[in-house]
Design a protein around this motif. Structure first.
Motif, PDB file in Angstrom:
ATOM      1  N   LEU A 319       0.832  -1.200   0.000  1.00 26.01           N
ATOM      2  CA  LEU A 319       0.000   0.000   0.000  1.00 26.01           C
ATOM      3  C   LEU A 319       0.869   1.253   0.000  1.00 26.01           C
ATOM      4  O   LEU A 319       0.635   2.182  -0.786  1.00 26.01           O
ATOM      5  N   HIS A 320       1.886   1.285   0.859  1.00 22.87           N
ATOM      6  CA  HIS A 320       2.768   2.453   0.913  1.00 22.87           C
ATOM      7  C   HIS A 320       3.576   2.586  -0.375  1.00 22.87           C
ATOM      8  O   HIS A 320       3.735   3.693  -0.904  1.00 22.87           O
ATOM      9  N   ASP A 321       4.086   1.460  -0.852  1.00 17.19           N
ATOM     10  CA  ASP A 321       4.906   1.494  -2.063  1.00 17.19           C
ATOM     11  C   ASP A 321       4.101   2.000  -3.254  1.00 17.19           C
ATOM     12  O   ASP A 321       4.605   2.758  -4.084  1.00 17.19           O
ATOM     13  N   ARG A 322       2.835   1.602  -3.292  1.00 16.02           N
ATOM     14  CA  ARG A 322       2.009   1.928  -4.454  1.00 16.02           C
ATOM     15  C   ARG A 322       1.386   3.321  -4.353  1.00 16.02           C
ATOM     16  O   ARG A 322       1.266   4.025  -5.370  1.00 16.02           O
ATOM     17  N   PHE A 323       0.996   3.736  -3.140  1.00 14.56           N
ATOM     18  CA  PHE A 323       0.142   4.919  -3.040  1.00 14.56           C
ATOM     19  C   PHE A 323       0.698   6.073  -2.199  1.00 14.56           C
ATOM     20  O   PHE A 323       0.085   7.143  -2.199  1.00 14.56           O
ATOM     21  N   ASP A 324       1.806   5.901  -1.504  1.00 15.80           N
ATOM     22  CA  ASP A 324       2.321   7.015  -0.697  1.00 15.80           C
ATOM     23  C   ASP A 324       2.670   8.217  -1.570  1.00 15.80           C
ATOM     24  O   ASP A 324       2.437   9.365  -1.191  1.00 15.80           O
ATOM     25  N   GLY A 325       3.230   7.957  -2.749  1.00 18.72           N
ATOM     26  CA  GLY A 325       3.578   9.063  -3.649  1.00 18.72           C
ATOM     27  C   GLY A 325       2.353   9.832  -4.088  1.00 18.72           C
ATOM     28  O   GLY A 325       2.349  11.070  -4.114  1.00 18.72           O
ATOM     29  N   LEU A 326       1.292   9.103  -4.422  1.00 14.03           N
ATOM     30  CA  LEU A 326       0.043   9.755  -4.819  1.00 14.03           C
ATOM     31  C   LEU A 326      -0.556  10.532  -3.656  1.00 14.03           C
ATOM     32  O   LEU A 326      -1.102  11.629  -3.830  1.00 14.03           O
ATOM     33  N   ALA A 327      -0.430   9.990  -2.443  1.00 15.99           N
ATOM     34  CA  ALA A 327      -0.995  10.649  -1.267  1.00 15.99           C
ATOM     35  C   ALA A 327      -0.248  11.935  -0.918  1.00 15.99           C
ATOM     36  O   ALA A 327      -0.799  12.803  -0.229  1.00 15.99           O
ATOM     37  N   GLN A 328       0.983  12.087  -1.383  1.00 15.89           N
ATOM     38  CA  GLN A 328       1.748  13.306  -1.109  1.00 15.89           C
ATOM     39  C   GLN A 328       1.270  14.475  -1.962  1.00 15.89           C
ATOM     40  O   GLN A 328       1.551  15.629  -1.647  1.00 15.89           O
ATOM     41  N   ARG A 329       0.536  14.180  -3.033  1.00 13.67           N
ATOM     42  CA  ARG A 329       0.100  15.236  -3.946  1.00 13.67           C
ATOM     43  C   ARG A 329      -0.984  16.096  -3.297  1.00 13.67           C
ATOM     44  O   ARG A 329      -1.806  15.594  -2.522  1.00 13.67           O
ATOM     45  N   PRO A 330      -1.013  17.385  -3.619  1.00 13.26           N
ATOM     46  CA  PRO A 330      -2.048  18.266  -3.031  1.00 13.26           C
ATOM     47  C   PRO A 330      -3.471  17.848  -3.386  1.00 13.26           C
ATOM     48  O   PRO A 330      -4.408  18.178  -2.656  1.00 13.26           O
ATOM     49  N   ASP A 331      -3.650  17.124  -4.518  1.00  7.72           N
ATOM     50  CA  ASP A 331      -4.997  16.745  -4.940  1.00  7.72           C
ATOM     51  C   ASP A 331      -5.359  15.317  -4.543  1.00  7.72           C
ATOM     52  O   ASP A 331      -6.302  14.737  -5.081  1.00  7.72           O
ATOM     53  N   ALA A 332      -4.616  14.744  -3.580  1.00 14.07           N
ATOM     54  CA  ALA A 332      -4.896  13.371  -3.159  1.00 14.07           C
ATOM     55  C   ALA A 332      -6.299  13.274  -2.559  1.00 14.07           C
ATOM     56  O   ALA A 332      -6.697  14.127  -1.758  1.00 14.07           O
ATOM     57  N   PRO A 333      -7.084  12.243  -2.914  1.00 17.22           N
ATOM     58  CA  PRO A 333      -8.428  12.086  -2.344  1.00 17.22           C
ATOM     59  C   PRO A 333      -8.366  11.878  -0.830  1.00 17.22           C
ATOM     60  O   PRO A 333      -7.451  11.212  -0.319  1.00 17.22           O
ATOM     61  N   ALA A 334      -9.342  12.437  -0.126  1.00 16.20           N
ATOM     62  CA  ALA A 334      -9.376  12.302   1.332  1.00 16.20           C
ATOM     63  C   ALA A 334      -9.450  10.839   1.748  1.00 16.20           C
ATOM     64  O   ALA A 334      -8.858  10.439   2.765  1.00 16.20           O
TER      65      ALA A 334
END
Length: 605
Positions: A319-334
């Motif tokens: 989960l972290h490997d796949r989505f941590d980068g996306l979660a760092q973006r300002p437009d990451a879904p809540a």
């Protein structure tokens, strides 16, 4: 003797003609009718059997080549179909049909230029054949000429207003362009002529389901199963109905009835993953969804479903490997922020969890940003340069260039792609994205409008809304959103946008009605929706309802500035618990900063 010598050639010719009877024999009138009837109902096997009888009765290959090629195409045997169609030798009267079948063969084989050449030959012989215009339209659509495909669909209907295939093709285009309800009358008109046609029934059933007519959809799928008991698409559609009704076990059983025949269908893969997740089989769901998530990196609904499967299967590392980068973006879904934060919490790392959970609680509306690909930009550049006309390669490369702030590079690639596919909805939308990134909102809006003539997904509506605002034409967005909502009444995004427009126009009654409808349709845990609804209820003077909505939102996310503000305002306007109201307003300002609504609530206190 001289006379005998003169007669000998004539006798030999007679013998040759007699011995070659089957080679030159004419097809008996009506002999092809059984084969044509079988092909008309889509039965390629019966068509092939009937044509072999015609061949055995003395016809030559040219007489049946066009129809035999069609029969084999219906069976999916492209290799054998080419043996009959490839030479381009068709009997008189069969030439146009033969060239059309060869065009279809080349299209299905991926040889689009060759398909176009074959269709051109058919068009010269039969310029008013509606089926030919349908095939030309399909070729244009897959070839990235979707605006031209629309024109072909209109030509097909003009040539055959009652032709079932022309009606079907136009209905398929209308579903993407103007909504489900617009397509239904065309399917119904086509089914009046071919009531047992499985292609028409399948399209009609799916459209009924999307239009919210579940009972009618069930009737149609049962008819499909009555015609072909093992029809996989009919079982899939019934599984979708069961899943929407919350009947997970039934949906799984129905999907199992489809067997493995839908194993490569994206929608069926996603449904399988969702059902396994709901049944508590998170590991199985994650494995099912991963292969599709790799193929559709910008499908946010799918990506969030995959993230949930990884979280529920306790595969936190992936989960972290796949989505941590996306979660760092300002437009990451809540929702993604909450999943990542909870995962860190369960791993005992509260320090890492805190920023994700804080951002999730803020419930802010994210900006629209380009989504970069997972592969390095250099790899994407090489892939694009090899095949610049392939949509997936151009689109992914442009997104990554925009994400890297390389506007000039993105403009270059998007422009080349648009030149290669001037009528492509994808190329037009991509050009609009590049124009928006370059501050050219007016140009972006023009591109988006053209793209929407072909396909109008929610994501395009969102980008159009932003381009209207940035072009100083915010008021013009309101009828577009209203029209979209009328065409796609199930769109939650369009409903939220419409509610916002009504609120800004001061029509709080309409805004409240839309938001309350959304809450009934599964929005009872959406804190921003509940907070917005509370404000609409306040503006309508319904303080009790406003307080109930705000309390519900605050219970779900007490750390959110949005929910604290909503509850503080509701208490202030209701004249209840002024001390708590003041504390909540202070909390909202400390988290999210000052705004006019907070000032208004304090004055009310």
């Amino acid at each position: 003797m001289p006379e005998r010598r003169r007669l000998l050639p004539a006798m030999l010719i007679g013998l040759v003609l007699a011995g070659a009877g089957p080679l030159l024999a004419a097809v008996e009138p009506g002999a092809m009718d059984p084969a044509k009837a079988a092909l008309l109902r889509g039965d390629g096997i019966a068509g092939e059997v009937a044509l072999n009888k015609v061949l055995a009765a003395g016809a030559n290959r040219a007489d049946i080549a066009a129809r035999m090629g069609e029969a084999l195409l219906l069976q999916g045997d492209l290799i054998k179909a080419r043996e009959w169609l490839g030479p381009g030798q068709f009997a008189k009267g069969e030439e146009a049909h033969g060239w059309r079948m060869l065009g279809m063969l080349e299209r299905l084989s991926g040889n689009l230029p060759a398909a176009g050449q074959a269709y051109d030959k058919a068009l010269a012989l039969s310029p008013k054949d509606p089926l030919l215009w349908v095939d030309i339209g399909r070729l244009r659509y897959v070839g990235g000429e979707q605006l031209q495909a629309l024109e072909a669909s209109e030509r097909a209907l003009a040539a055959g207003p009652d032709n079932p295939r022309a009606l079907e093709f136009r209905a398929q285009l209308l579903r993407d362009q103007s909504g489900w309800d617009a397509a239904l009358p065309l399917y119904e008109q086509a089914l009046e002529q071919l009531p047992n046609d499985l292609s028409l029934l399948g399209g009609y059933a799916a459209t009924l389901g999307e239009a919210g007519r579940a009972k009618d959809m069930l009737v149609v799928t049962r008819k499909m199963i009555g015609i072909v008991p093992k029809h996989p698409y009919a079982w899939y559609l019934q599984a979708v109905l069961a899943a929407r009704a919350g009947k997970i076990d039934l949906a799984r059983r129905l999907l199992d009835r489809a067997g493995t025949r839908l194993k490569d269908m994206p929608a069926a893969i996603e449904l399988t993953g969702l059902l396994e997740l709901e049944a508590g089989n998170a590991n199985l769901a994650a494995g099912t969804l991963e292969r599709l998530a790799d193929r559709q990196p910008v499908n946010q609904r799918l990506q969030l479903l995959f993230a949930r499967a990884l979280y529920e299967s306790n595969d936190f590392n992936k989960l972290h490997d796949r989505f941590d980068g996306l979660a760092q973006r300002p437009d990451a879904p809540a929702y993604l922020l909450e999943l990542i934060g909870r995962a860190y919490e369960e791993q005992g790392d509260r320090l890492a969890a805190a920023p994700f959970l804080d951002r999730a609680a803020a419930a802010t509306v994210p900006a629209i940003m380009p989504i970069p690909e997972r592969d390095p930009i250099g790899v994407l550049a090489v892939r694009w340069s090899d095949m610049p006309g392939v949509p997936a390669r151009a689109v992914g490369y442009v997104r990554s260039l925009l994400a890297a702030n390389n506007l000039a590079g993105a403009q270059n690639v998007a422009n080349q792609f648009r030149q290669l596919h001037p009528g492509s909805a994808e190329a037009l939308a991509l050009w609009g994205d590049v124009a928006m990134a370059g501050g050219q909102a007016g140009q972006a809006l023009d591109a988006y409008k053209l793209s929407a003539r072909v396909r109008f997904p929610e994501t395009l509506l969102l980008r159009m809304g932003e381009s209207f605002d940035k072009a100083g034409k915010g008021a013009e967005a309101m009828p577009v959103v209203a029209s979209y909502l009328a065409a796609y009444p199930g769109s939650r995004l369009a409903a939220r946008m419409a509610a916002s427009h009504r609120a800004f126009a001061g029509d709080w009654g309409a805004a409240r009605a839309i938001l309350e409808n959304l809450r009934r349709r599964g929005g009872g845990r959406d804190v921003r929706l509940l907070s917005d609804l509370s404000l609409a209820q306040l503006r309508m003077g319904d303080h009790a309802a406003a307080l109930a909505s705000a309390e519900q939102a605050y219970l779900l996310q007490p750390g959110s500035s949005v929910t604290a503000q909503a509850l503080g305002m509701a208490l202030a306007f209701a004249g209840q618990d002024k001390s708590r109201a003041g504390a909540l307003l202070d909390k909202a300002q400390a988290i999210g900063g000052a705004n006019k609504l907070l000032d208004e609530a304090r004055r009310k206190l």
